[in-house]
Design a protein around this motif. Structure first.
Motif, mmCIF file in Angstrom:
data_model
loop_
_atom_site.group_PDB
_atom_site.id
_atom_site.type_symbol
_atom_site.label_atom_id
_atom_site.label_comp_id
_atom_site.label_asym_id
_atom_site.label_seq_id
_atom_site.Cartn_x
_atom_site.Cartn_y
_atom_site.Cartn_z
ATOM 1 N N GLY A 167 42.939 44.616 41.378
ATOM 2 C CA GLY A 167 43.891 43.955 40.494
ATOM 3 C C GLY A 167 45.202 44.712 40.409
ATOM 4 N N ARG A 168 45.117 46.036 40.368
ATOM 5 C CA ARG A 168 46.331 46.847 40.305
ATOM 6 C C ARG A 168 47.131 46.729 41.597
ATOM 7 N N LEU A 169 46.435 46.694 42.736
ATOM 8 C CA LEU A 169 47.130 46.537 44.016
ATOM 9 C C LEU A 169 47.782 45.159 44.127
ATOM 10 N N GLU A 170 47.102 44.144 43.614
ATOM 11 C CA GLU A 170 47.682 42.796 43.610
ATOM 12 C C GLU A 170 48.960 42.768 42.764
ATOM 13 N N ARG A 171 48.922 43.404 41.593
ATOM 14 C CA ARG A 171 50.101 43.433 40.722
ATOM 15 C C ARG A 171 51.225 44.285 41.318
ATOM 16 N N ALA A 172 50.872 45.379 41.968
ATOM 17 C CA ALA A 172 51.888 46.222 42.607
ATOM 18 C C ALA A 172 52.582 45.458 43.733
ATOM 19 N N TYR A 173 51.811 44.697 44.501
ATOM 20 C CA TYR A 173 52.413 43.915 45.583
ATOM 21 C C TYR A 173 53.291 42.801 45.020
ATOM 22 N N ALA A 174 52.838 42.154 43.960
ATOM 23 C CA ALA A 174 53.661 41.126 43.320
ATOM 24 C C ALA A 174 54.972 41.727 42.831
ATOM 25 N N ASN A 175 54.905 42.946 42.303
ATOM 26 C CA ASN A 175 56.114 43.620 41.844
ATOM 27 C C ASN A 175 57.045 43.919 43.015
ATOM 28 N N PHE A 176 56.490 44.332 44.142
ATOM 29 C CA PHE A 176 57.302 44.563 45.337
ATOM 30 C C PHE A 176 58.024 43.275 45.730
ATOM 31 N N LEU A 177 57.293 42.160 45.701
ATOM 32 C CA LEU A 177 57.904 40.879 46.066
ATOM 33 C C LEU A 177 59.026 40.472 45.119
ATOM 34 N N PRO A 188 52.754 51.771 44.507
ATOM 35 C CA PRO A 188 51.376 51.253 44.521
ATOM 36 C C PRO A 188 50.321 52.353 44.444
ATOM 37 N N ILE A 189 50.640 53.519 44.984
ATOM 38 C CA ILE A 189 49.690 54.634 44.915
ATOM 39 C C ILE A 189 49.491 55.045 43.461
ATOM 40 N N LEU A 190 50.601 55.198 42.734
ATOM 41 C CA LEU A 190 50.514 55.569 41.323
ATOM 42 C C LEU A 190 49.880 54.456 40.497
ATOM 43 N N TYR A 191 50.101 53.213 40.896
ATOM 44 C CA TYR A 191 49.515 52.075 40.191
ATOM 45 C C TYR A 191 47.999 52.056 40.380
ATOM 46 N N LEU A 197 48.663 44.294 53.161
ATOM 47 C CA LEU A 197 47.356 44.516 53.787
ATOM 48 C C LEU A 197 46.405 45.254 52.861
ATOM 49 N N TRP A 198 46.894 46.269 52.161
ATOM 50 C CA TRP A 198 46.068 47.047 51.241
ATOM 51 C C TRP A 198 45.548 46.153 50.117
ATOM 52 N N ALA A 199 46.431 45.354 49.533
ATOM 53 C CA ALA A 199 46.021 44.463 48.445
ATOM 54 C C ALA A 199 45.047 43.401 48.939
ATOM 55 N N ARG A 234 41.259 27.911 47.640
ATOM 56 C CA ARG A 234 41.535 28.807 46.506
ATOM 57 C C ARG A 234 42.061 28.045 45.290
ATOM 58 N N ASP A 235 41.438 26.894 45.024
ATOM 59 C CA ASP A 235 41.845 26.076 43.876
ATOM 60 C C ASP A 235 41.598 26.781 42.552
ATOM 61 N N GLN A 236 40.516 27.528 42.457
ATOM 62 C CA GLN A 236 40.185 28.259 41.242
ATOM 63 C C GLN A 236 40.436 29.748 41.496
ATOM 64 N N PRO A 237 41.540 30.289 40.946
ATOM 65 C CA PRO A 237 41.828 31.707 41.201
ATOM 66 C C PRO A 237 40.745 32.620 40.640
ATOM 67 N N ILE A 238 40.498 33.684 41.357
ATOM 68 C CA ILE A 238 39.564 34.708 40.899
ATOM 69 C C ILE A 238 40.401 35.880 40.403
ATOM 70 N N LYS A 239 40.242 36.233 39.144
ATOM 71 C CA LYS A 239 40.997 37.341 38.567
ATOM 72 C C LYS A 239 40.440 38.653 39.108
ATOM 73 N N LEU A 240 41.305 39.390 39.777
ATOM 74 C CA LEU A 240 40.901 40.674 40.334
ATOM 75 C C LEU A 240 40.936 41.736 39.242
ATOM 76 N N THR A 241 40.011 42.672 39.326
ATOM 77 C CA THR A 241 39.933 43.744 38.338
ATOM 78 C C THR A 241 40.017 45.100 39.040
ATOM 79 N N GLY A 242 40.190 46.130 38.244
ATOM 80 C CA GLY A 242 40.196 47.494 38.772
ATOM 81 C C GLY A 242 41.315 47.718 39.763
ATOM 82 N N ALA A 243 41.017 48.520 40.788
ATOM 83 C CA ALA A 243 42.021 48.886 41.785
ATOM 84 C C ALA A 243 42.549 47.654 42.522
#
Length: 133
Positions: A54-64, A102-105, A24-26, A43-52
């Motif tokens: 993007g970090r939340l997206e990567r943290a969630y991917a890591n959780f998965l 994710p908080i530290l990320y 939910l946060w991501a 969502r055929d063309q992904p939008i690269k997330l930046t900043g927080a």
């Protein structure tokens, strides 16, 4: 008559809650950069997330990436009747680390974030070790 679930299974349920909160946060953070139109579409063309976001997206991917391995280890340990101190503390370490990660990320503390990730990984390793001991 119902019996109380093993603490390791309760901690696994807590890890599910941690994952839902991360999701939910991501998702909410991403909406600021992607917008609702993007979310409704294919969502055929992904939008690269930046900043927080993007970090939340990567943290969630890591959780998965880590959660299925940890969940499988806990379930195997439970079914094999190998629960004990090692599985309990391993589960505690995993859940606590995955909640902090994710908080530290998002606040971008690289070394500490990696250390917390490693602690969570060690928690999963402890559960796996208990299966073979």
């Amino acid at each position: 008559m119902m019996t109380a679930a093993a603490l390791e299974l309760q901690l696994l349920a807590a890890a599910v809650v941690v994952g839902l909160v991360q999701f939910l946060w991501a998702t909410l953070a991403a909406r600021g950069q992607q917008g609702l139109t993007y979310g409704r579409g294919p969502r055929d063309q992904p939008i690269k997330l930046t900043g927080a976001a993007g970090r939340l997206e990567r943290a969630y991917a890591n959780f998965l990436e880590t959660f299925p391995l940890h969940a499988a280890a806990v379930i195997i340990a439970y079914l094999a009747a190998k629960l004990g101190d090692l599985t309990l503390w391993g589960s505690v370490l995993y859940v606590a680390a995955r909640a902090l990660h994710p908080i530290l990320y998002v606040i971008a503390i690289p070394f500490l974030r990696s250390l917390v990730w490693f602690i969570g990984f060690c928690g999963t390793l402890a559960v796996v070790a208990a299966i073979f001991l």
